[in-house]
Design a protein around this motif. Structure first.
Motif, PDB file in Angstrom:
ATOM      1  N   ASN A 167      -1.990 -54.022  38.577  1.00 46.71           N
ATOM      2  CA  ASN A 167      -3.304 -53.084  38.771  1.00 46.71           C
ATOM      3  C   ASN A 167      -3.564 -52.942  40.104  1.00 46.71           C
ATOM      4  O   ASN A 167      -4.209 -54.231  40.824  1.00 46.71           O
ATOM      5  CB  ASN A 167      -4.107 -53.459  37.686  1.00 46.71           C
ATOM      6  N   GLY A 168      -3.393 -51.981  40.725  1.00 44.64           N
ATOM      7  CA  GLY A 168      -4.020 -51.793  42.307  1.00 44.64           C
ATOM      8  C   GLY A 168      -5.291 -51.914  42.429  1.00 44.64           C
ATOM      9  O   GLY A 168      -5.592 -52.637  43.633  1.00 44.64           O
ATOM     10  N   THR A 169      -6.146 -51.343  41.857  1.00 46.03           N
ATOM     11  CA  THR A 169      -7.606 -51.531  41.903  1.00 46.03           C
ATOM     12  C   THR A 169      -8.115 -52.910  41.892  1.00 46.03           C
ATOM     13  O   THR A 169      -8.547 -53.290  42.767  1.00 46.03           O
ATOM     14  CB  THR A 169      -8.233 -50.855  40.727  1.00 46.03           C
ATOM     15  N   ASN A 171      -6.112 -55.492  42.336  1.00 50.62           N
ATOM     16  CA  ASN A 171      -5.693 -56.372  43.503  1.00 50.62           C
ATOM     17  C   ASN A 171      -6.216 -56.087  44.937  1.00 50.62           C
ATOM     18  O   ASN A 171      -6.443 -56.910  45.732  1.00 50.62           O
ATOM     19  CB  ASN A 171      -4.159 -56.041  43.556  1.00 50.62           C
ATOM     20  N   TYR A 172      -6.803 -54.707  45.205  1.00 53.80           N
ATOM     21  CA  TYR A 172      -7.244 -54.491  46.348  1.00 53.80           C
ATOM     22  C   TYR A 172      -8.928 -55.036  46.283  1.00 53.80           C
ATOM     23  O   TYR A 172      -9.138 -55.735  47.303  1.00 53.80           O
ATOM     24  CB  TYR A 172      -7.746 -53.031  46.314  1.00 53.80           C
ATOM     25  N   TYR A 196      -9.847 -46.135  45.521  1.00 56.33           N
ATOM     26  CA  TYR A 196      -9.311 -46.923  44.879  1.00 56.33           C
ATOM     27  C   TYR A 196      -9.761 -47.478  43.559  1.00 56.33           C
ATOM     28  O   TYR A 196      -8.916 -48.278  42.923  1.00 56.33           O
ATOM     29  CB  TYR A 196      -9.104 -48.142  45.948  1.00 56.33           C
ATOM     30  N   ASP A 288      -3.795 -55.656  48.664  1.00 56.62           N
ATOM     31  CA  ASP A 288      -4.250 -54.458  48.813  1.00 56.62           C
ATOM     32  C   ASP A 288      -3.996 -53.583  47.299  1.00 56.62           C
ATOM     33  O   ASP A 288      -3.862 -54.357  46.436  1.00 56.62           O
ATOM     34  CB  ASP A 288      -3.877 -53.516  49.976  1.00 56.62           C
ATOM     35  N   VAL A 289      -3.455 -52.569  47.498  1.00 57.21           N
ATOM     36  CA  VAL A 289      -3.223 -51.745  46.066  1.00 57.21           C
ATOM     37  C   VAL A 289      -1.569 -51.958  45.762  1.00 57.21           C
ATOM     38  O   VAL A 289      -1.322 -51.568  44.742  1.00 57.21           O
ATOM     39  CB  VAL A 289      -3.421 -50.469  46.288  1.00 57.21           C
ATOM     40  N   PHE A 290      -0.889 -52.996  46.384  1.00 59.52           N
ATOM     41  CA  PHE A 290       0.314 -52.946  45.886  1.00 59.52           C
ATOM     42  C   PHE A 290       0.473 -53.868  44.633  1.00 59.52           C
ATOM     43  O   PHE A 290      -0.441 -54.442  44.208  1.00 59.52           O
ATOM     44  CB  PHE A 290       1.119 -53.776  47.202  1.00 59.52           C
ATOM     45  N   ASN A 291       1.573 -53.465  44.106  1.00 62.10           N
ATOM     46  CA  ASN A 291       1.865 -54.473  42.911  1.00 62.10           C
ATOM     47  C   ASN A 291       3.238 -55.010  42.865  1.00 62.10           C
ATOM     48  O   ASN A 291       4.130 -54.833  43.957  1.00 62.10           O
ATOM     49  CB  ASN A 291       2.391 -53.129  41.735  1.00 62.10           C
ATOM     50  N   ALA A 308       4.627 -49.734  45.821  1.00 62.61           N
ATOM     51  CA  ALA A 308       3.228 -49.161  45.431  1.00 62.61           C
ATOM     52  C   ALA A 308       3.178 -48.817  43.813  1.00 62.61           C
ATOM     53  O   ALA A 308       4.111 -48.220  43.339  1.00 62.61           O
ATOM     54  CB  ALA A 308       3.201 -47.790  46.208  1.00 62.61           C
ATOM     55  N   GLY A 309       2.236 -49.466  43.340  1.00 61.38           N
ATOM     56  CA  GLY A 309       2.273 -49.465  41.940  1.00 61.38           C
ATOM     57  C   GLY A 309       1.267 -48.378  41.365  1.00 61.38           C
ATOM     58  O   GLY A 309       1.211 -48.007  40.148  1.00 61.38           O
TER      59      GLY A 309
END
Lengths: 435, 435
Positions: A167-169, A171-172, A196, A288-291, A308-309
């Motif tokens: 979940n990018g949010t 993780n960000y 985000y 960041d937003v990465f998965n 990029a997720g």
């Protein structure tokens, strides 16, 4: 090469339902890379129809005249359309659209993890009965080639462990909290301003989105479908800068929202919660937003896939790749995950063993540690380390504890007892350690 | 479920040529996970024949009676065999075996990167002409699902950049040198003792193995075949503990042997050399014998895939997965990479732009830095930083320099001039920086 121009190439017609962000990304990808895609599959690729309730808003992508429609039947009932891309999201009418498309002999590509996580059997069965394919690479990990590698590339393996930052949010937010020492609410607000996080971020920050994706991963990895209600899902809203700082300084770890599924002796552990990941683990560097998904197979050992997720273009990358894959083989039988699962039982979270980090907020007065350690000891929880910030007598301070391996139900019971003690001034926070 | 027992399932017969380490891993995988594999493809999977010159040595894996043979015709001429696994290695007779198998209508799975990198066209053309499949996931990145993701999962993308750590031996040596401050020769010897490096390690440490794998990646990513003789390949033998320490302390970077291929304005840069990778880059965390490939697509952005790049079982995982993939679709046309390449020119290393780290070994005497900087300045090379260890006057010490972006041919010319200066006491070492 010149001769090819005069050969009639087979045309594959695509119908796109849902012209939102991802839908616009799909159109942009087709516009941008059409020659590449057509060469790849050696067919003509035609986006014949786009259906959305709103066909007037400018999405910033070029659409051929006559392609837009507000009537979904213009796709579902068009015999020329071979592949339907469902990007409506949610349960209904998305489910009806997918089932109808399949009944009408159309292959389906979807990014709809919520729908798959809830109606898996119905969708797969319908695909099998109608001899059509259904692909959903975009539903987990956005643009990362992830589900095909798990399902096919690692097909020689019994998958043993899956750990995902999916979940990018969340993780960000955790990345930002760690980098800048800010609290959850501040970073959430910032994430919302930057797009985000949603206006209502519940779904992402409470772990539901992660859980839905984990359901899909568990099917592919272990051949077992587990309803979301049947496993422990915990979000990141209780993580504080204190937790993050202690994890870094004392444990050399970072806090990540992990999707966890692993099998041991035919029992599946499946859960979503914040987890302390050692900085030396590759997952700790996923920011960041990465998965990323880290998994272990019994033959291959550890494998990690990263990218990029979410987002318009990355997700479109996976949707379009699914379409191309179908075009290259429309007859391939739908088969996801092992046909026979090794899972005999899904372990309840209360039976899980883990090491635990506890942050207890208590008055700084004599006897506190003695009382707390008594509770833990009575419940067979042994303490690996403890540290307490100094404070003026009578002021509440955090006590940080790390336990050895302990049983979840005992830890929960201990926290209940500790939080009832009169010198404890706030709910105790718990974070499980990886492994 | 019970009924299924009475249904005749189609049997797929496999012939394995080459019963070495990987071959034994394939047999072990089939022995270990046969029910899983057969369920996956819904067929009976039969390892009908294993051919090797040596069929008496115990490989530690169970083999059915009558399966072993020393005659390759027992596989190539057996009409019942559907899939031939070639694990002989090298150019001949492996190439003849593969071509003969294809002529006889058999699908081929191989891990033979040397052969593919040299005889790509011949092998692919033969597969296409004979309507058989050829798969080689194990040839790059061992067990990591890597080639299928690049070829299919990212098919919607124009690949723009590929950076790979794809030689486990070199990565192990560099990791150990960094962790323990040891020199190259010491670590190489240790790696040989542990079985991580061959008795003759040239192929791995000089970058040739990496180059062969990069050739395959470039075909899949860019649709262009570049002969190994046409690009710059440089190994790790000149890396010293000084280089590694300076990189870490002053540049926050680690030294990695990278395979690099990227496209810019229709020009392909393709090269293999030690590279300074910032610690914040995911590739910097790829340690020991592990491999990873980081790539960027124009739609998806960055993607990384990580795992065991070699070894008996990980490589077997990929070989067996290839077999299963073929079993699920024996009719799929062989198509690797984009059919039309965007590459109009392969850039010569001399035209590449990079930042450079230079280690110059010079006497510590007045005027040295002035002379060196004069040479650099004349060749348009501007210095970002310089530092020199203090030493007794007249003693040779390393001078560490980092340049701004500069042209390779100018840097090479500068090094030639610098190394001719009388106060320079050893060959200057150069390491290119990532990006």
């Amino acid at each position: 090469m010149q001769q090819e121009v005069f050969l009639m190439k087979e045309t594959v017609n695509i119908g796109l339902i849902g012209f939102g962000t991802i839908g616009s990304g799909v159109v942009a990808t087709l516009n941008q890379n059409l020659p590449l895609l057509e060469n790849k599959v050696n067919k003509k690729v035609n986006l014949k129809r786009i259906v959305d309730l709103d066909i007037t808003t400018d999405r910033g992508v070029e659409v051929q005249p006559g392609v837009l429609s507000t009537s979904v039947d213009d796709i579902l009932e068009d015999e020329e359309i071979d592949i339907v891309i469902e990007l409506v999201g949610g349960y209904q009418p998305a489910l009806s659209f997918i089932l109808k498309a399949m009944e009408n002999g159309k292959h389906v590509v979807t990014a709809n993890k919520a729908l798959l996580a809830k109606h898996w059997d119905e969708i797969i069965t319908s695909a099998q009965e109608n001899n059509v394919r259904v692909s959903f690479e975009a539903s987990v990990g956005g643009g990362i080639p992830l589900l095909a590698p798990v399902n096919d590339g690692l097909a020689a393996n019994n998958i043993e462990t899956i750990y995902g930052i999916i979940n990018g949010t969340a993780n960000y937010i955790l990345t930002k909290m760690a980098a800048e020492g800010l609290d959850f609410d501040t970073v959430l607000k910032e994430a919302q301003e930057m797009g985000y996080a949603e206006a209502d971020p519940t779904f992402d920050i409470e772990g539901h989105d992660t859980a839905q994706k984990l359901i899909i991963l568990s099917i592919l990895g272990f051949g077992v479908y587990v309803e979301q209600e049947k496993f422990h899902v915990e979000g990141i809203t209780r993580i504080t800068p204190d937790d993050i700082q202690f994890a870094r300084d004392e444990l050399g770890s970072v806090v990540k929202l992990l999707a966890i599924a692993k099998i041991e002796d035919s029992e599946l552990e499946i859960r979503v919660h914040p987890t302390l990941v050692p900085e030396t683990h590759l997952l700790a560097s996923v920011n960041d937003v990465f998965n990323a998904v880290y998994l272990e197979g019994d033959v291959v050992g550890p494998v990690l896939m990263y990218g990029a997720g979410a987002g318009m273009m990355p997700t479109a990358s996976a949707v379009v790749a699914d379409c191309l894959d179908i075009m290259q083989d429309m007859e391939k039988p739908v088969a996801y995950g092992p046909r026979e699962t090794r899972v005999e039982k899904v372990k309840d979270i209360s039976d899980v063993q883990s090491k635990y980090y506890l942050r207890i907020t208590a008055l700084d007065q004599p006897g506190v540690l003695h009382s707390i350690s008594g509770v833990l000891s009575d419940l067979d929880i042994s303490i690996e380390s403890v540290s307490q910030k100094k404070a003026a007598e009578g002021e509440a301070v955090p006590i940080f504890m790390v336990t050895h391996q302990a049983l979840e139900k005992n830890v929960q019971e201990a926290i209940k007892l500790i939080d009832q003690m009169e010198f404890v001034k706030a709910d105790t926070n718990l974070i499980r350690l990886l492994e």
